[in-house]
Design an enzyme around this catalytic site. Sequence first.
Site, PDB file in Angstrom:
ATOM      1  CE  LYS A  74      -1.573   2.897   2.665  1.00 11.33           C
ATOM      2  NZ  LYS A  74      -1.640   4.251   1.732  1.00 11.33           N
ATOM      3  CD  GLU A 106      13.468   0.592   9.130  1.00  9.30           C
ATOM      4  OE1 GLU A 106      13.874   1.767   9.732  1.00  9.30           O
ATOM      5  OE2 GLU A 106      14.124  -0.402   8.963  1.00  9.30           O
ATOM      6  CB  CYS A 114      13.194   9.236   8.067  1.00 15.51           C
ATOM      7  SG  CYS A 114      13.967   8.142   6.777  1.00 15.51           S
ATOM      8  CD  GLU A 135      10.078  12.893  11.297  1.00 13.88           C
ATOM      9  OE1 GLU A 135       8.840  12.608  11.463  1.00 13.88           O
ATOM     10  OE2 GLU A 135      10.831  12.474  10.523  1.00 13.88           O
TER      11      GLU A 135
HETATM   12  P1  NAP Z   1       2.359   8.667   7.558  1.00  9.17           P
HETATM   13  O1  NAP Z   1       1.423   9.489   7.567  1.00  9.17           O
HETATM   14  O2  NAP Z   1       2.575   7.841   8.740  1.00  9.17           O
HETATM   15  O3  NAP Z   1       2.106   7.387   6.208  1.00  9.17           O
HETATM   16  C1  NAP Z   1       2.660   6.272   5.954  1.00  9.17           C
HETATM   17  C2  NAP Z   1       1.988   5.318   5.166  1.00  9.17           C
HETATM   18  O4  NAP Z   1       0.971   4.868   6.168  1.00  9.17           O
HETATM   19  C3  NAP Z   1       1.174   5.959   3.882  1.00  9.17           C
HETATM   20  O5  NAP Z   1       1.136   4.968   3.026  1.00  9.17           O
HETATM   21  C4  NAP Z   1      -0.164   6.391   4.633  1.00  9.17           C
HETATM   22  O6  NAP Z   1      -1.145   6.145   3.837  1.00  9.17           O
HETATM   23  C5  NAP Z   1      -0.329   5.014   5.692  1.00  9.17           C
HETATM   24  N1  NAP Z   1      -1.309   4.978   6.658  1.00  9.17           N
HETATM   25  C6  NAP Z   1      -1.846   6.218   7.247  1.00  9.17           C
HETATM   26  N2  NAP Z   1      -2.820   5.740   7.812  1.00  9.17           N
HETATM   27  C7  NAP Z   1      -2.867   4.329   7.916  1.00  9.17           C
HETATM   28  C8  NAP Z   1      -4.058   3.369   8.562  1.00  9.17           C
HETATM   29  N3  NAP Z   1      -4.710   3.807   9.117  1.00  9.17           N
HETATM   30  N4  NAP Z   1      -3.875   2.184   8.072  1.00  9.17           N
HETATM   31  C9  NAP Z   1      -3.025   2.020   6.903  1.00  9.17           C
HETATM   32  N5  NAP Z   1      -2.182   2.670   6.465  1.00  9.17           N
HETATM   33  C10 NAP Z   1      -1.964   3.900   6.869  1.00  9.17           C
HETATM   34  O7  NAP Z   1       3.739   9.008   6.881  1.00  9.17           O
HETATM   35  P2  NAP Z   1       4.140   9.995   5.568  1.00  9.17           P
HETATM   36  O8  NAP Z   1       3.777  11.420   5.989  1.00  9.17           O
HETATM   37  O9  NAP Z   1       3.488   9.181   4.481  1.00  9.17           O
HETATM   38  O10 NAP Z   1       5.701   9.859   5.588  1.00  9.17           O
HETATM   39  C11 NAP Z   1       6.596  10.747   6.273  1.00  9.17           C
HETATM   40  C12 NAP Z   1       7.205  10.118   7.671  1.00  9.17           C
HETATM   41  O11 NAP Z   1       7.880   8.861   7.297  1.00  9.17           O
HETATM   42  C13 NAP Z   1       7.854  10.752   8.446  1.00  9.17           C
HETATM   43  O12 NAP Z   1       7.806  10.730   9.971  1.00  9.17           O
HETATM   44  C14 NAP Z   1       9.345  10.202   8.136  1.00  9.17           C
HETATM   45  O13 NAP Z   1      10.405  10.335   9.119  1.00  9.17           O
HETATM   46  C15 NAP Z   1       9.097   8.771   7.976  1.00  9.17           C
HETATM   47  N6  NAP Z   1       9.947   7.953   7.088  1.00  9.17           N
HETATM   48  C16 NAP Z   1      10.789   7.101   7.856  1.00  9.17           C
HETATM   49  C17 NAP Z   1      11.618   6.251   7.287  1.00  9.17           C
HETATM   50  C18 NAP Z   1      12.458   5.191   7.829  1.00  9.17           C
HETATM   51  O14 NAP Z   1      13.202   4.533   7.081  1.00  9.17           O
HETATM   52  N7  NAP Z   1      12.458   5.312   9.152  1.00  9.17           N
HETATM   53  C19 NAP Z   1      11.911   6.336   5.933  1.00  9.17           C
HETATM   54  C20 NAP Z   1      10.998   7.396   5.145  1.00  9.17           C
HETATM   55  C21 NAP Z   1      10.099   8.103   5.986  1.00  9.17           C
HETATM   56  P3  NAP Z   1      -1.738   7.683   2.970  1.00  9.17           P
HETATM   57  O15 NAP Z   1      -0.546   8.331   2.672  1.00  9.17           O
HETATM   58  O16 NAP Z   1      -2.570   7.154   1.944  1.00  9.17           O
HETATM   59  O17 NAP Z   1      -2.467   8.365   4.070  1.00  9.17           O
END
Ligand code: NAP
Length: 403
Positions: A98, A173, A207, A307
Amino acid sequence: MQRDADRLARLLTAEQGKPLAEARGEIAYATSFLEWAAEEGKRLNGDLVPSSSPDKRILVLRQPVGIAAIITPWNFPAAMVTRKLGPALACGCTTVIKPSEETPLSALAIGELACEAGIPPGVVNIVTGDPGAIGDALFNDDRVRKLSFTGSTEVGRMLMSKASKNLLRLSLELGGHAPFIVFDDADLNLAVPAAVACKFRNAGQTCVCANRFYVQAGIADEFTARFAEAIGTLTVGNGADEGVDVGPLINDAAVEKVESHVDDAQTRGGRVIVGGHRVAVDGLADRLYAPTLVSGMTPEMLLCREETFGPVAPVAMFHDEREVIELANASEYGLAAYFFTRDASRLMRVAEALEYGIIGANDGAPSTVQAPFGGLKHSGFGREGGSYAMHEYTEIKYVSWRL
Ligand code: NAP
């Protein structure tokens, strides 16, 4: 993916906004996870363990964990998919991916290539749409055995509780808040370009990007002046145009968050040295923010705690090693940390003392396919990359064999 690298990079820039040169880099990085895992699949060895009974042998087998749910963020729309998909496939798992609603196209393009490459139907499945509904379908289906999630700590925590229903194997992650420390004896010819790359790559939307800069008193003025000068040379604009260093932020809310963090810093005594405003470019939505340097960072500032996920570098001064380790570790996050020094003993001491999963020691770009990428504390758990990733997609079983 290698054959189509240019097409995939352009698609990535179109949907995500990062400069084309970075998108090309991401496609090469994304491809490397498939290649590496395919090789490593040859080495999923088991063990033959001597038993305490002379008439028994213990065979340890590694088997695929089962159907893996893969949920990925928008900031690396290709690499976050393949960093999970590569080892999952190499270990013999089928997958349901997804991608983020913001950036589904790169994942779908990878899915098309998987079909073209002859991966059988049903092995790589991609579902786009409402995240809550998709998540619930995955968590309520007892055929799913594993969740690998990359995204925010907040969503990761919520998914972890949902995944408890079927006791899924988990890799999380999550977010980060990386300190970037420059000691008095640092080589500034290394530290300054590393600070720029580490902070402003993907417009600060990574991240592992540096969030907080701590500079030792003896070098603070020189570092800040050189950092400011380098930031001033960055070109902001449409990521698809050659020569652009910093593209647009992902959506309006992202720009508003950056603005609120800079405003908050200013009300708490921070001083904007460079940037601190939006940049208007004809034909583009109002989502460009100037690369920004803020001096006088204090622990209460939002920039220092949350962040920011934008092109803002806050700087604070420190005096000694113990003080800066305390400041650096005073975060719920534990993903990446960076420091620059020429002192080899200090290098080892500081690397061991920092509570982070990834340490860049005189290195602003530590991510690479072979290394065990992952965090501590609220940055999650599990490791991706190299042979370490294979443990995330295999179960261990043993056979006690009576002769
Ligand atoms: P996010 O809002 O947590 O979303 C991540 C994923 O989860 C997206 O595909 C999102 O879908 C999905 N999601 C949200 N609610 C969900 C639910 N109830 N059920 C299932 N899936 C759900 O994060 P983001 O804004 O996309 O990314 C930025 C974050 O990712 C930052 O905090 C960054 O630090 C972190 N990150 C971490 C790493 C690492 O390797 N540690 C790498 C890259 C990014 P939708 O987008 O469709 O809402």
